[in-house]
Design a protein around this motif. Structure first.
Motif, PDB file in Angstrom:
ATOM      1  N   PHE A  99      15.500   7.466   5.030  1.00 54.48           N
ATOM      2  CA  PHE A  99      16.350   6.280   4.918  1.00 54.48           C
ATOM      3  C   PHE A  99      15.463   5.058   4.713  1.00 54.48           C
ATOM      4  O   PHE A  99      14.695   4.679   5.593  1.00 54.48           O
ATOM      5  CB  PHE A  99      17.225   6.105   6.153  1.00 54.48           C
ATOM      6  N   ALA A 100      15.556   4.419   3.545  1.00 59.35           N
ATOM      7  CA  ALA A 100      14.671   3.308   3.179  1.00 59.35           C
ATOM      8  C   ALA A 100      14.836   2.132   4.130  1.00 59.35           C
ATOM      9  O   ALA A 100      15.950   1.785   4.539  1.00 59.35           O
ATOM     10  CB  ALA A 100      14.958   2.871   1.745  1.00 59.35           C
ATOM     11  N   GLY A 101      13.696   1.490   4.463  1.00 55.06           N
ATOM     12  CA  GLY A 101      13.680   0.426   5.443  1.00 55.06           C
ATOM     13  C   GLY A 101      13.700  -0.975   4.860  1.00 55.06           C
ATOM     14  O   GLY A 101      13.872  -1.188   3.651  1.00 55.06           O
ATOM     15  N   ALA A 102      13.488  -1.939   5.746  1.00 55.80           N
ATOM     16  CA  ALA A 102      13.734  -3.343   5.446  1.00 55.80           C
ATOM     17  C   ALA A 102      12.505  -4.119   5.023  1.00 55.80           C
ATOM     18  O   ALA A 102      12.605  -5.330   4.794  1.00 55.80           O
ATOM     19  CB  ALA A 102      14.353  -4.011   6.669  1.00 55.80           C
ATOM     20  N   LEU A 103      11.348  -3.473   4.923  1.00 56.76           N
ATOM     21  CA  LEU A 103      10.182  -4.167   4.370  1.00 56.76           C
ATOM     22  C   LEU A 103      10.293  -4.118   2.854  1.00 56.76           C
ATOM     23  O   LEU A 103       9.524  -3.473   2.148  1.00 56.76           O
ATOM     24  CB  LEU A 103       8.889  -3.541   4.895  1.00 56.76           C
ATOM     25  N   ALA A 104      11.312  -4.798   2.373  1.00 54.61           N
ATOM     26  CA  ALA A 104      11.696  -4.794   0.969  1.00 54.61           C
ATOM     27  C   ALA A 104      12.600  -5.988   0.738  1.00 54.61           C
ATOM     28  O   ALA A 104      13.113  -6.605   1.688  1.00 54.61           O
ATOM     29  CB  ALA A 104      12.443  -3.501   0.616  1.00 54.61           C
ATOM     30  N   GLU A 105      12.823  -6.309  -0.514  1.00 56.27           N
ATOM     31  CA  GLU A 105      13.676  -7.456  -0.826  1.00 56.27           C
ATOM     32  C   GLU A 105      15.142  -7.192  -0.510  1.00 56.27           C
ATOM     33  O   GLU A 105      15.896  -8.113  -0.193  1.00 56.27           O
ATOM     34  CB  GLU A 105      13.506  -7.846  -2.295  1.00 56.27           C
ATOM     35  N   GLN A 106      15.552  -5.927  -0.585  1.00 49.91           N
ATOM     36  CA  GLN A 106      16.932  -5.575  -0.279  1.00 49.91           C
ATOM     37  C   GLN A 106      16.986  -4.276   0.513  1.00 49.91           C
ATOM     38  O   GLN A 106      16.080  -3.438   0.423  1.00 49.91           O
ATOM     39  CB  GLN A 106      17.755  -5.421  -1.563  1.00 49.91           C
ATOM     40  N   LEU A 107      18.084  -4.130   1.256  1.00 53.08           N
ATOM     41  CA  LEU A 107      18.291  -2.970   2.120  1.00 53.08           C
ATOM     42  C   LEU A 107      19.745  -2.543   2.032  1.00 53.08           C
ATOM     43  O   LEU A 107      20.644  -3.379   2.119  1.00 53.08           O
ATOM     44  CB  LEU A 107      17.947  -3.334   3.572  1.00 53.08           C
ATOM     45  N   ALA A 108      19.985  -1.246   1.854  1.00 52.35           N
ATOM     46  CA  ALA A 108      21.335  -0.698   1.953  1.00 52.35           C
ATOM     47  C   ALA A 108      21.532  -0.148   3.357  1.00 52.35           C
ATOM     48  O   ALA A 108      20.653   0.542   3.893  1.00 52.35           O
ATOM     49  CB  ALA A 108      21.543   0.414   0.926  1.00 52.35           C
TER      50      ALA A 108
END
Length: 337
Positions: free
Chosen positions: A120-129
């Motif tokens: 599950f991709a995390g929030a150290l990114a420009e966007q988060l689902a």
């Protein structure tokens, strides 16, 4: 969009990845702030146990302490979330099992953890689902720094609640990192007398800045009755010390995790009639943390030493503090930078 990707032990880079599209029941959040946690560092180094059990794998996109603005909603998600500043639960249960139905989704056998497990991709990114069911609305006046401190605050609040302190009782907290200091703040707000034990005087400096006059090393720790002890350290010998120090019929709360196995003597637990509790995750403490931050009874912002852009995250994961960082233990990332 840009996202931090862990490609293997000791390897992290900012990559261009496809932006998330909200699945049914999900929203997309434009991330304003994300905290770097010890769990993120363990995933980076390869020491995290999940990497050995197969619950986590590379490539991995970390980040589970966050806040941001909802900019898109999927089918079935409430459109009133659009434009709102939110944070969210890290622990995503299946929603159908007995544990989930009983409100214990954080220990669901099939749980995914945002930015930690099951891809599950995390929030150290420009966007988060994220599923809309995991969202917690933040008051409009709450700034992104506090918003991204809700998740660690929820963990600390759960630990303080488990300590079961009455007004004026004495709490000893082992460890002066983010969780230890947050626990002290929540305990003080609840009327307890909070003491902290650190490795040395230097590690106690932040506690003093926060107004805690009872900071000790093991050598200077006074022989006082400790009605409850919270182990918020990563030292393998301190769980046993917590049990040794607590008053008979007192309460010990274990929230810290050591890299090596730690041991306690269950005979001491029984013969002292001690209640011991383990804390996993912030789920049941998130709403309380939001309330405490919003009403001003807890101000956690001094714990943030610096806020960097996404490109600075890899260096933080190695354990190096950025130049000019303040005294606090927490580093925040603004992925928009």
């Amino acid at each position: 969009m840009r996202a931090l990707v862990l490609t293997g032990p000791g390897r992290a880079e900012v990559q261009e990845v496809e932006p998330p599209v909200p699945a049914p029941g999900q929203v997309v959040v434009d991330v304003e702030r994300a905290g770097v946690c010890g769990t993120d560092m363990e995933l980076f180094t390869g020491d995290m146990s999940y990497l050995r059990t197969g619950r986590s794998w590379y490539p991995l996109r970390p980040g589970h302490e966050w806040c941001g603005i909802v900019t898109a909603v999927g089918e079935g998600a409430d459109r009133s979330w659009l434009g709102r500043r939110v944070t969210g639960d890290t622990m995503l249960g299946c929603g159908h099992c007995d544990r989930c139905r009983a409100g214990r989704h954080h220990v669901c056998a099939d749980a995914a953890e945002i930015g930690i497990s099951r891809g599950f991709a995390g929030a150290l990114a420009e966007q988060l689902a994220v599923p809309a069911t995991a969202l917690h609305a933040l008051p409009g006046a709450m700034d992104p720094t506090l918003g991204a401190l809700v998740e660690p605050g929820g963990n600390a609040l759960r630990a303080v609640r488990a300590a079961g302190l009455r007004q004026g009782e004495r709490l000893l907290i082992l460890g002066t990192g983010t969780i230890g200091l947050l626990a002290a703040l929540f305990a003080r707000a609840g009327g307890a007398e909070a003491h902290l034990m650190g490795r040395d005087e230097a590690t106690l400096s932040m506690a003093a800045r926060l107004g805690f006059g009872h900071g000790w090393t093991r050598a200077s720790l006074p022989a006082l009755p400790w009605h409850a002890v919270i182990d918020a350290s990563n030292a393998s010998h301190l769980p046993a010390l917590a049990l040794d120090l607590v008053e008979p019929a007192g309460r010990v709360v274990y929230i810290g995790l050591s890299a090596a196995p730690s041991t306690i003597d269950s005979r001491d637990l029984v013969l002292k009639d001690v209640t011991a509790t383990g804390i996993l995750g912030a789920s049941a403490g998130l709403a309380g943390a939001v309330t405490a931050y919003a009403d001003g009874s807890v101000d956690a912002r001094p714990l943030v030493a610096a806020t960097l852009g996404l490109a600075g995250t890899a260096e933080v994961l190695t354990g190096r503090r950025p130049a000019g960082a303040g005294a606090g233990p927490k580093i925040h990332i603004d992925p928009r930078r």
